[in-house]
Scaffold this active site. Sequence first.
Site, PDB file in Angstrom:
ATOM      1  N   ASN A   1      -8.196 -21.444  19.919  1.00  0.00           N
ATOM      2  CA  ASN A   1      -7.580 -20.372  19.140  1.00  0.00           C
ATOM      3  C   ASN A   1      -8.800 -18.779  19.776  1.00  0.00           C
ATOM      4  O   ASN A   1      -9.667 -19.524  20.695  1.00  0.00           O
ATOM      5  CB  ASN A   1      -7.501 -20.416  17.717  1.00  0.00           C
ATOM      6  CG  ASN A   1      -5.628 -19.294  17.375  1.00  0.00           C
ATOM      7  OD1 ASN A   1      -5.962 -18.500  18.041  1.00  0.00           O
ATOM      8  ND2 ASN A   1      -5.216 -19.672  16.811  1.00  0.00           N
TER       9      ASN A   1
ATOM     10  N   GLU B   1      -1.146 -26.607  15.417  1.00  0.00           N
ATOM     11  CA  GLU B   1      -2.888 -26.643  15.738  1.00  0.00           C
ATOM     12  C   GLU B   1      -3.471 -26.532  14.083  1.00  0.00           C
ATOM     13  O   GLU B   1      -3.429 -25.488  13.771  1.00  0.00           O
ATOM     14  CB  GLU B   1      -3.011 -25.594  16.207  1.00  0.00           C
ATOM     15  CG  GLU B   1      -2.280 -25.848  17.912  1.00  0.00           C
ATOM     16  CD  GLU B   1      -2.518 -24.413  19.043  1.00  0.00           C
ATOM     17  OE1 GLU B   1      -4.076 -23.856  19.157  1.00  0.00           O
ATOM     18  OE2 GLU B   1      -1.691 -23.917  19.178  1.00  0.00           O
TER      19      GLU B   1
ATOM     20  N   ASP C   1       3.441 -16.735  17.850  1.00  0.00           N
ATOM     21  CA  ASP C   1       2.506 -17.467  17.529  1.00  0.00           C
ATOM     22  C   ASP C   1       0.961 -17.232  16.946  1.00  0.00           C
ATOM     23  O   ASP C   1       0.489 -15.960  17.104  1.00  0.00           O
ATOM     24  CB  ASP C   1       1.848 -17.000  19.541  1.00  0.00           C
ATOM     25  CG  ASP C   1       0.601 -17.484  20.193  1.00  0.00           C
ATOM     26  OD1 ASP C   1       0.001 -18.633  19.213  1.00  0.00           O
ATOM     27  OD2 ASP C   1       0.258 -17.365  20.622  1.00  0.00           O
TER      28      ASP C   1
ATOM     29  N   HIS D   1      -9.584 -20.667  23.577  1.00  0.00           N
ATOM     30  CA  HIS D   1      -9.735 -22.323  23.918  1.00  0.00           C
ATOM     31  C   HIS D   1     -10.873 -22.655  23.969  1.00  0.00           C
ATOM     32  O   HIS D   1     -11.561 -23.390  24.868  1.00  0.00           O
ATOM     33  CB  HIS D   1      -8.875 -22.796  23.437  1.00  0.00           C
ATOM     34  CG  HIS D   1      -7.530 -23.149  22.965  1.00  0.00           C
ATOM     35  ND1 HIS D   1      -7.354 -22.675  22.362  1.00  0.00           N
ATOM     36  CD2 HIS D   1      -6.123 -23.001  23.859  1.00  0.00           C
ATOM     37  CE1 HIS D   1      -5.999 -22.642  21.411  1.00  0.00           C
ATOM     38  NE2 HIS D   1      -5.278 -22.751  22.720  1.00  0.00           N
TER      39      HIS D   1
ATOM     40  N   HIS E   1      -4.408 -29.989  21.145  1.00  0.00           N
ATOM     41  CA  HIS E   1      -2.764 -29.268  21.079  1.00  0.00           C
ATOM     42  C   HIS E   1      -1.887 -29.424  22.108  1.00  0.00           C
ATOM     43  O   HIS E   1      -0.888 -29.134  23.487  1.00  0.00           O
ATOM     44  CB  HIS E   1      -4.052 -28.101  22.594  1.00  0.00           C
ATOM     45  CG  HIS E   1      -3.036 -27.391  22.187  1.00  0.00           C
ATOM     46  ND1 HIS E   1      -2.232 -26.668  23.029  1.00  0.00           N
ATOM     47  CD2 HIS E   1      -3.885 -25.322  22.287  1.00  0.00           C
ATOM     48  CE1 HIS E   1      -1.539 -25.475  22.688  1.00  0.00           C
ATOM     49  NE2 HIS E   1      -2.667 -24.595  22.599  1.00  0.00           N
ATOM     50  N   SER E   2      -1.738 -30.814  21.311  1.00  0.00           N
ATOM     51  CA  SER E   2      -0.437 -31.659  22.058  1.00  0.00           C
ATOM     52  C   SER E   2       1.332 -30.799  21.692  1.00  0.00           C
ATOM     53  O   SER E   2       1.391 -30.004  20.212  1.00  0.00           O
ATOM     54  CB  SER E   2       0.268 -32.658  21.125  1.00  0.00           C
ATOM     55  OG  SER E   2      -0.777 -33.524  21.783  1.00  0.00           O
TER      56      SER E   2
ATOM     57  N   GLN F   1      -1.931 -23.192  13.143  1.00  0.00           N
ATOM     58  CA  GLN F   1      -1.333 -22.343  14.642  1.00  0.00           C
ATOM     59  C   GLN F   1       0.277 -22.684  15.168  1.00  0.00           C
ATOM     60  O   GLN F   1      -0.068 -23.959  15.518  1.00  0.00           O
ATOM     61  CB  GLN F   1      -1.973 -22.328  15.652  1.00  0.00           C
ATOM     62  CG  GLN F   1      -1.944 -20.941  16.662  1.00  0.00           C
ATOM     63  CD  GLN F   1      -2.032 -19.055  16.043  1.00  0.00           C
ATOM     64  OE1 GLN F   1      -3.009 -19.187  14.988  1.00  0.00           O
ATOM     65  NE2 GLN F   1      -1.744 -18.410  16.943  1.00  0.00           N
TER      66      GLN F   1
END
Length: 387
Positions: A105, A345, A279, A131, A205-206, A317
Amino acid sequence: MRGVGPLALCACAAIPGLTPAPAQAAEPVRTVFGTLPDGRSVEEVTLTNGKGITARILSWGALLRSLDVPDRSGKAADVVLGYNDLASYLTKGSYFGVSVGRYANRIRAGRFTLDGQTYTLATNDGPNALHGGAAGFDKRLWTITAVKGGAAPSVTLRYVSPDGEEGYPGTLTATATYTLDATDTLTVTYEATTDKPTIVNLTNHSFFNLAGEGSGRSILDQTLTIPAERFTPVDATLIPTGAHLPVAGTPFDFRKPTVIGARIRDGRDEQIVRARGYDHNWVVTDAPTAEPHLVARVEDPESGRILEVASNQPGVQFYAGNFLNATVVGKSGLAYRQSDALALEPELFPDTPNQPAFGSARLDPGKTYRNVIAYRFSTSPAHRTQK
């Protein structure tokens, strides 16, 4: 199978003579997926649980490349976005399936202070760090340290991040273990240790689409549940303002199953406008917990697939793929567009190192950071049509 509640297991009595033999997980398969420009090989490990679920994990970015999951009729489809070739992962990015760190993030202005010293990071998301920086853990070759078979096949990968990499202090040794078991759960366990004080926030982060990444359907008709009373609103650069706002009466209320597309374009809500949709971080708990807890549930009514996500982390997230813009083509030959998938996430809150009220992202020598993420799949029965 029918879902029986968050992360619950089905207790079924055996019927002598009628009970089929239990499905056997296939042994993991380890192959070379591609070669980096410097000649190093990128490997792929395939895990199968014997019940129709297959996961493929790459050593590049410790990423989940594909995840085949049956629908209510038993037909399997790949439910995560990704590519078929290494070159696409190297040049097109988009964080599909990757392990992100050191800090998942955003961090405001790419700066944080630890023990009186200010550290400067790469600003790769407007004015902020995102990230882990320009070359975070998602853009590194991890080493496969163990591949195990049996009832719960697994693969463990390790990456050693040297002191100062991307501006972060301390040599950090991180591991990611993917385990696929007979309860149709894929668990990703992140652990990390350091040789001097640093900050850590690792997550996966899929991008999921329970209709199938090649279905041509968006996530907007799927339903989402997030068991959180509050979320962290963001400023114009998507950094949390520091507030915890109630979700009640806002487009961010997912305490009951809600169609994702119902309020995603509500231009009356400033937060929706700023992020072009969702987001944001939801406050599920105030701090990490000893055991994983439910952080989100997604259901696709058409296929019947259900995904329950649990973690020991306090935040989740939810990103609705707002910035997918059809500039990359995925595994099935389709251009990925806005809302073609979602990311969930589990992690510490964004910008925690700069916001003491959010807790702490600090990791000291002798301590172990741990984030356990469980993705449990099930199916719902078909809806009956009333006559």
